[in-house]
Write a protein that holds these residues in place. Structure first.
Motif, short mmCIF file in Angstrom:
data_model
loop_
_atom_site.label_atom_id
_atom_site.label_comp_id
_atom_site.label_asym_id
_atom_site.label_seq_id
_atom_site.Cartn_x
_atom_site.Cartn_y
_atom_site.Cartn_z
N ASP A 173 -4.78 0.29 5.18
CA ASP A 173 -4.00 -0.91 5.42
C ASP A 173 -2.53 -0.49 5.46
OD1 ASP A 173 -3.92 -3.67 5.86
OD2 ASP A 173 -3.55 -4.11 3.76
N ASP A 174 -1.97 -0.40 6.68
CA ASP A 174 -0.69 0.27 6.84
C ASP A 174 0.29 -0.56 7.66
OD1 ASP A 174 -1.62 3.02 5.82
OD2 ASP A 174 -3.05 2.60 7.44
N PRO A 175 1.59 -0.36 7.42
CA PRO A 175 2.60 -1.00 8.28
C PRO A 175 2.79 -0.20 9.56
CG PRO A 175 3.69 0.29 6.58
CD PRO A 175 2.21 0.39 6.31
N VAL A 213 9.64 -3.02 5.23
CA VAL A 213 8.27 -2.59 5.49
C VAL A 213 7.58 -3.66 6.32
CG1 VAL A 213 6.06 -1.91 4.46
CG2 VAL A 213 8.22 -1.31 3.32
N ASP A 214 6.98 -3.25 7.42
CA ASP A 214 6.34 -4.18 8.35
C ASP A 214 5.04 -4.74 7.75
OD1 ASP A 214 6.01 -5.57 10.73
OD2 ASP A 214 4.93 -3.93 11.70
N THR A 215 4.52 -5.77 8.40
CA THR A 215 3.26 -6.39 8.01
C THR A 215 2.15 -5.33 7.96
OG1 THR A 215 3.93 -8.45 9.06
CG2 THR A 215 1.57 -8.16 8.60
N GLY A 269 -2.90 -8.13 7.17
CA GLY A 269 -1.92 -9.16 7.45
C GLY A 269 -0.99 -9.47 6.30
N THR A 270 -0.99 -8.62 5.25
CA THR A 270 -0.06 -8.81 4.13
C THR A 270 1.37 -8.82 4.65
OG1 THR A 270 -1.60 -7.71 2.63
CG2 THR A 270 0.69 -7.88 1.91
#
Length: 641
Positions: free
Chosen positions: A550-552, A577-579, A584-585
């Motif tokens: 789970d990465d930006p 830091v991007d979504t 979708g965090t």
């Protein structure tokens, strides 16, 4: 899956033993010659001096940062001090080529080039003075147990990209190499205390000389950490605290250099997926010895260590004993700079589930072994062109033999700029959960094999002006045999862990610094990541490729370091830091600040603020562990004498 040992008497014994031995061996010679800078030497390195800092992680031998043909970022001792960080994971936020996700009060997920998440961050090798912090239980790092006295860290070398040819399996997406200071550089006494609304810490260290050129030190540190927050408000009941102690001695005997060091720790943390606040004990001890001597026109190094880890909670008891022996010889022959080495590691791993537990490891105890040999040759094709060829052969208990090659080409342009490219193959060997986790009738331990990556990299490092330096690299990774979970093709159940995942990632990493004046330096770092994963048509995956993380898609770091006066420093940092994808965090932007005041040459007072822009933020997409973190203020006092 989280599991958290040494008594205070054992810690006291270790702290007492080495200083006593050192005092017995020390003679009445003058003060140590050649000792490094004192703890209060706060002179900032120029950009030229930073480029000439020696690093060892890229080639397993000393070379300047400017000539290292890899995406390497160095966190210096002064960077750590000026960050106000109170733990090792927080200090790693300074590296723009790492993504750091705080999970709760003490747990973190840290990765390079993707695959982040509490259960997924398993492709990054972390070394502390040559000792691997990797766990065979889950292929990750238990950051709640792996810390260090930050005042003793000399530098942290962070390589993004495969390091399999030198460091073997599990150095798949990067290597973090934490290097602590020689005991000869830490004589005298240091005391550091700090407290704030979220943390309280203390550290005491004392050292002395050992012969004419050696030294010893002993230390003890402690921390308490307050609860994080539930997403709905209120405490998440995950407060933690712990003690750590250790000692180190460095000395010479003729042409031989020797190091002996060890640590013990005992932490109490909380298992809080259900907000129960149940206490968990995490403890351990380690002992490392290293012998280095010149031989055959180069340097021979032999190292051995023992590491004991224990975690006790209601869900079960985990412990492991690791013994490791390695040797390498670095030497030159004409245009060739060679490094040859071999190693053997054995791990006695045990996990006993609580009575009546639905899932368990079968067998509960395993003896795992890892044998390796490696060779690397840096060939000076011309005065400006260097070709590096490396390969490592490994044999491990789970997946057998691994072949890990690497080829690098570096071109030093007129003026000192470096252009480099690399093609590498790396792998991650199976862990105990992937092979032994059993839930009768539902999940059985399977024949899970190693995950692999073939990586292509291109980079450029330069100092176009005296006040400017930067590094930029691009990567394209091809992954095969990634972890999946599949139904049995005939009976549906039981499920087993399989290797049907495949895909590609690509992106850019860039960072640089600019000296606006001799008192003001600004810097920036940017990393981007694109992912394209799929399930091999011959198989299936019921998890939706959860193992891919789970990465930006991007993260941006900005910093400013200002010496307002000769005694007053101001440091500012901004992180965006991007979504996170695919969870979708939400994206987040945060700022940290530190004001440091040197009251005297031996006494410094600092005030740090973290997470200053938002009341609350969430850094992980793991729904079972999501916690929120708010603003914090921390006041610290450090003195040395």
């Amino acid at each position: 899956m989280a599991y958290r040992g040494v008594t205070g008497a054992a810690a006291a014994a270790l702290l007492a033993a080495l200083p006593a031995a050192a005092a017995a061996a020390a003679d009445s010679t003058p003060a140590i010659q050649g000792a490094g800078p004192t703890d209060q030497d706060l002179t900032r390195l120029s950009l030229e001096e930073l480029a000439m800092v020696e690093v060892t992680s890229v080639s397993r031998r000393p070379e300047t940062l400017a000539n290292a043909a890899a995406a390497i970022f160095v966190i210096t001792r002064d960077d750590i001090r000026r960050s106000g960080a109170t733990s090792l994971p927080e200090a790693l936020r300074l590296a723009p080529n790492l993504n750091v996700q705080r999970v709760n009060s003490v747990d973190y997920a840290i990765s390079a080039r993707g695959f982040n998440g509490y259960e997924q961050s398993n492709k990054l090798l972390v070394l502390l003075d040559g000792r691997s912090l990797y766990t065979t239980l889950s292929s990750g790092v238990f950051w709640d147990a792996r810390d260090v006295m930050l005042e003793d860290v000399e530098r942290i070398e962070v390589i993004s990209g495969p390091g399999g040819a030198l460091y073997g399996s599990n150095a798949m997406n990067g290597v973090i190499n934490i290097i602590t200071r020689s005991a000869a550089d830490t004589t005298g006494t240091l005391v550091s205390v700090g407290a704030g609304n979220e943390d309280a810490t203390f550290a005491v260290r004392h050292g002395g000389r050992l012969g004419e050129t050696g030294g010893w030190r002993a230390y003890v540190t402690g921390f308490t950490r307050d609860d994080s927050y539930r997403l709905t408000g209120g405490d998440a009941t995950d407060a933690a605290g712990g003690l750590r102690g250790g000692a180190r001695a460095d000395w010479t005997a003729g042409v031989n250099r020797l190091t002996l060091q060890g640590d013990v720790f005992d932490n109490e943390v909380a298992v809080n997926e259900d907000f129960s606040g149940e206490e968990t004990r995490v403890s351990g001890r380690n002992l490392l010895g290293r012998w280095t001597r010149p031989i055959g026109g180069g340097e021979l190094q032999v190292q051995a260590y023992y590491d004991r880890f224990e975690r006790t909670e209601s869900a079960g008891v985990e412990d492991s004993d690791t013994w490791d022996l390695s040797a390498q010889h670095a030497f030159g022959r004409g245009r060739h700079q060679l490094v040859l080495g071999a190693g053997y590691r054995t791990v006695q791993s045990r996990f006993v589930a609580a009575p009546g537990a639905a899932a368990f490891l079968d067998p509960s105890e395993r003896a795992l072994s890892l044998t390796n040999i490696f060779a690397q040759d840096q060939i000076a094709l011309t005065g400006a062109l260097t070709l590096t060829l490396g390969v490592k052969f490994e044999d491990n208990s789970f997946s057998g033999q691994e072949f890990l090659p690497n080829i690098r080409l570096g071109w030093e342009r007129p003026g000192g700029d470096l252009v480099w490219g690399a093609i590498s193959r790396a792998s991650r060997t199976p862990n105990r959960i992937e092979r032994d986790l059993t839930l009768p009738g539902v999940l059985v331990g399977g024949d899970f094999q190693s995950e692999t990556v073939t990586a292509y990299e291109l980079g450029y490092r330069a100092r176009p002006r005296e006040q400017v330096s930067f590094s930029i690299s691009a990567f394209y990774n091809v992954y095969d045999d990634l972890r999946t979970a599949s139904f049995h093709p005939v009976t549906l159940f039981p499920i087993s862990l399989t290797n049907f995942g495949e895909g590609e990632t690509w992106g850019v990493e860039a960072w640089g610094s600019y000296d606006v004046t001799d008192r003001w330096r600004v810097g920036a770092g940017l990393s981007t990541l694109n992912k394209d994963f799929a399930v091999d048509p011959s198989g299936s995956d019921i998890t939706g490729l959860a193992s891919t993380g789970d990465d930006p898609e991007y993260q941006l770091l900005l910093k400013s370091q200002t010496r307002i006066t000769d005694r007053l420093d101001l440091d500012l940092r901004l992180r965006a830091v991007d979504t996170l994808q695919p969870s979708g965090t939400a994206s987040w932007v945060e700022a940290d600040a530190r004001l440091g005041w040197r009251l005297t040459e031996a006494l410094e007072l600092s005030l740090s603020g973290q997470n200053l822009l938002q009341d609350r933020r969430v850094e992980t997409g793991d729904t079972a562990r999501q916690r929120a973190f708010g603003r914090s203020v921390f006041v610290a006092l450090r003195t040395s004498f």
